[in-house]
Structures are given as structure tokens and as C-alpha cells.
Design an enzyme around this catalytic site. Structure first.
Site, short mmCIF file in Angstrom:
data_model
loop_
_atom_site.label_atom_id
_atom_site.label_comp_id
_atom_site.label_asym_id
_atom_site.label_seq_id
_atom_site.Cartn_x
_atom_site.Cartn_y
_atom_site.Cartn_z
N ASP A 28 -5.93 1.94 -3.29
CA ASP A 28 -7.17 1.69 -2.56
C ASP A 28 -7.60 2.92 -1.77
OD1 ASP A 28 -5.28 1.60 -0.52
OD2 ASP A 28 -6.07 -0.23 0.41
N ASP A 36 -2.47 6.27 -3.49
CA ASP A 36 -1.33 5.62 -2.85
C ASP A 36 -0.86 4.48 -3.74
OD1 ASP A 36 -3.39 3.83 -2.42
OD2 ASP A 36 -2.76 3.28 -0.41
N SER A 76 0.82 -1.22 0.00
CA SER A 76 0.00 0.00 0.00
C SER A 76 0.85 1.27 0.00
CB SER A 76 -0.95 -0.05 1.20
OG SER A 76 -1.93 0.95 1.12
#
Length: 447
Positions: free
Chosen positions: A244, A240, A100
């Protein structure tokens, strides 16, 4: 063994903490637990743009194939694409290889079930138990019963088309800037906005395996804030690494965080009669300014622990349609089963166009209370020291007394990194900044 799974899958520094062996084990155990009883189960596998993704993908896929399952390789796509495509392709499970927003040296592995939801704690524990048992009872097929891998070339196109269809009209006449964080959104976000007719300006859309999240994207939006003003854009969006989440930037170059995005979208959905029970689901980290604004708009708030999985649990329990986090994880449950940066960006852009107002005007109904977040680097086994140490407990009580009901103290161990996050809100920025740093230093002194 300590619990392998954190708040967002298994995560660690690639090749030392998250090794190829661990990826193989997770692939083998995950495929077994998630597809038990299925004949020739099908599991989707995707990754972000990190250099370690290739190594971990190869190992993970080997584990999946070793129990006779089929591995469908999606390539580099956003995390929410895996959630969507797992449902769309009638797969038995999906796996995303990503850390992430974390730096490039980290990577992670997270699973989705056949309905596109992140796994329950019980299922994650089941996967860990299989690994700890040294795969007792797990079959090792031979010959034609082994699994095969295949590449799904249409994955990115299918996800992008889905995202575009979540808004009812085009974006012609809008100038929009995108910061793709040199991550998984670098193709899908640009294509979606251009296909919808927007005039698109893009930065950080050239991943090289090492530059994901590096001084860019939603964790470093400063370049985008300048870029929006420089190009005269109506608004901008920063994603990012795995897309998400997203944050917005208004026409003046001001950052618009997840709290503002949630308020904006909740207000619009309420106006058109699509906000179930006039309720928005947020976490305890949301700014008190959101509470005040929503009260004025007639919107009720349900609050959960930090983590989009807990937001989603609350949403599914009562069929709420909108929820998310200040960090930019926003879940539109009518469209997807996880935070989706591209879908979020498209909703915000379409609301700005529909309302014929600037983003700054639409956000002006909410005023943020000053908020300070300080990270204290604390080993994982000491993360709960703030609950147990008498001096820290007393210091928290003293701060709460000084805030006198207008503000709060929130201390939270990170679920993905060796950090304790100290968050303060209050009316005086200088005062709460001093208090937050003082409390973080006190926690550090106890290690």
C-alpha cells in the site's frame, strides 16, 4: 477493555497477541456489523505472504461463515487490491490480513466497507462492542443458512489490469528495478510493468512465509539503491509487505521518499489541470522542504494528523484528488480509496517518460530540510508521558528556541507499535541529530 483497533486495524504478534480466537471473533463481529440487513452478504478476504496468514485466514473465515455470510478468498494480493475489488465485485465488505511494513512475527486485520474505504472509528468501536458483549443478539444460523467460502481465481489479474489502466501509455524503452519486499506485490507489480513494455529487473520477489520485509522493501531500500545503479536502470521502486506504499530510487541510486513523489505528482497534475483547487493533502510529518517547494509551484497544502486514514478523510471532505505521507502512502482518489504502491509507481514512471527528464531532474525543484527521526520504545500505557512530564515539556521548549523558527519538533506515539517517535527538522544535521537522541533518551528515562 482497551481499544482493539489502532490507526490501521487490529495488529499484534501473531498467535500471542493476535490469536486465532481473536481473528474468529473479528470475522464474526465484523461480518455482523458491516452487513446487517443484507441477504447472504459477501465479504472478500485477502492476505500478504506471512506464515501466520494461513492460520488467521482460516479463523477469520470461520467467523464470517458462522453468521451466514459468504467469504470470497482472494489469496495473496496487495491491500489496495482489496479496496478496489470490494467495489468492483459489489461485495459488502473486504478484509486484509497483513501487518504492512512490520516484521514477520506481527500480523494484522483491517476492514474495508462496501465502497472500499477503511472503517470509521465508530464502526470499529461497534465491532469491538459486539465482541465485548459476547455476541449478544448475533445470529447463529444452521443448515443451509450457514455461509460458504469460494476462491476468486481472477482477483490478482483483475487488480493488475486495473492498475495498468491508470496510465495513458506504455513504458517501452524504460529500465525499471523493483523490490517487492518478498510481500504481496511480488506478482502484480512485476506483471504490470512487464505488460506495459518496461525492461524489468526484480529483487526480493521470492516469499517463503518468513522473509517479508526482511532487510528489503521500502523500510530497507539500500539493496535497491545499489541495484538500480548496477543494472543501469532509469528508476526503481521499493514496496512494503502489503504494497500500500512505495518509495522510488532515481537513476543515481538516491532514495526518493513520499514527499518528493507527492510534489512530483502534484506538480504534474496541476500542469494538466487535474489537481483539484491546486491542493495537495499531507500530514504534519511532511518535510518543511515540501512546503517551500509547493509554495514556489503554486500548490496549496492541507495538513492532517499522521495516518493515511486521516489524509483520506481530508481528501474526501473537499474532493481533493491527491494526498499522502512521507512514508510512501500515496492516495490517488481518482483511482483508488487507499494508498496504492503499484498505482503510485506507475504514475511516477509515466511522468518520467512523458516529461523526458530523469527522476533526479524532476525532483530537483525540492530541497529537503535535514530531518531526524528517533524511535523510543515505550509501553503503550506510557506513550503520553511527553505531554505530562514537566522536564520533557521544558526540554522541547528549549529545542524550539534553539531552532529559532527554522525547523520544528514533532513527537508522536505510534498507532501500531509500542513506540514514541521523536522527529526534528532544522538547518544543521549534526545539531538536530544530537537534540533528537537527547530528547528520546530523556523520554526513556521517565519510563
Amino acid at each position: 477493555m482497551d481499544r482493539m483497533f489502532g490507526t490501521d486495524g487490529v495488529r499484534g504478534i501473531a498467535n500471542t497477541e493476535l490469536t486465532a480466537q481473536m481473528a474468529y471473533n473479528l470475522g464474526r463481529a465484523g461480518a455482523y456489523v458491516l452487513t446487517e440487513g443484507a441477504h447472504k452478504p459477501k465479504i472478500l478476504v485477502a492476505k500478504d505472504t506471512r506464515i501466520s496468514g494461513d492460520m488467521l485466514e482460516s479463523a477469520l473465515v470461520a467467523g464470517i461463515l458462522s453468521v451466514g455470510a459468504e467469504a470470497v478468498i482472494l489469496g495473496v494480493v496487495p491491500t489496495p487490491a482489496v479496496a478496489y475489488l470490494t467495489r468492483e465485485y459489489n461485495a459488502d465488505a473486504g478484509v486484509m490480513i497483513s501487518a504492512s511494513h512490520n516484521p514477520v512475527e506481527y500480523n494484522g486485520i483491517k476492514f474495508f466497507n462496501n465502497k472500499g474505504y477503511k472503517l470509521s472509528d465508530e464502526l470499529e468501536d461497534g465491532i469491538q462492542k459486539v465482541i465485548e458483549s459476547d455476541f449478544e443478539g448475533v445470529p447463529s444460523p444452521i443448515g443451509i443458512d450457514l455461509g460458504r467460502e469460494r476462491i476468486e481465481v481472477a482477483a490478482l489479474e483483475d487488480y493488475t489490469e486495473f492498475a495498468k489502466q491508470t496510465i495513458p501509455y506504455n513504458l517501452k524503452g524504460m529500465k525499471i528495478a523493483l523490490d517487492c519486499a518478498n510481500g504481496a506485490s511480488y506478482k502484480s507489480a512485476v506483471k504490470a510493468f512487464r505488460d506495459l513494455g518496461a525492461d524489468v529487473f526484480v529483487i526480493n520477489d521470492n516469499p517463503d512465509g518468513t522473509n517479508i520485509n526482511k532487510n528489503c522493501g521500502s523500510t530497507h531500500p539500500e539493496e535497491l539503491m545499489d541495484y538500480v545503479v548496477k543494472k543501469g536502470c532509469d528508476l526503481g521502486f521499493a514496496f512494503d509487505g502489503d504494497a500500500d506504499r512505495c518509495l522510488a530510487v532515481d537513476e543515481n541510486g538516491k532514495l526518493i521518499n513520499g514527499d518528493f513523489i507527492l510534489m512530483l505528482c502534484a506538480n504534474y497534475l496541476k500542469e494538466i489541470g487535474k489537481l483539484k483547487d491546486d491542493t495537495l493533502v499531507v500530514t504534519v510529518m511532511s518535510n518543511l522542504g515540501l512546503d517551500i517547494a509547493c509554495r514556489g509551484l503554486g500548490i496549496k497544502l492541507e495538513k492532517t494528523k499522521v495516518g493515511d486514514r486521516y489524509v483520506l478523510e481530508e481528501m474526501t471532505k473537499d474532493n481533493y484528488v491527491l494526498g499522502g505521507e512521507q512514508s510512501g502512502h500515496v492516495i490517488f482518489l481518482d483511482y483508488n480509496t487507499t494508498g496504492d504502491g503499484l498505482v503510485t509507481a506507475l504514475q511516477v514512471a509515466s511522468i518520467v517518460k512523458k516529461k523526458e527528464k530523469t527522476l533526479s531532474e524532476l525532483c530537483s525543484v525540492m530541497k529537503e530540510l535535514p530531518q531526524v527521526l528517533v524511535n523510543a520504545t515505550v509501553p503503550n500505557d506510557k506513550k503520553n508521558i511527553y505531554l505530562e512530564d514537566a522536564e520533557i515539556v521544558e526540554a522541547i521548549k528549549e529545542i524550539e528556541a534553539k531552532l529559532n523558527g527554522v525547523g520544528r519538533v514533532l513527537i508522536r506515539p505510534s498507532g501500531t507499535e509500542p513506540l514514541v517517535r521523536v522527529m526534528l527538522e532544522g538547518e544543521n544535521q549534526v545539531e538536530i541529530d544530537e537534540m533528537a537522541h537527547g530528547l528520546a533518551n530523556l523520554i526513556l528515562s521517565k519510563i
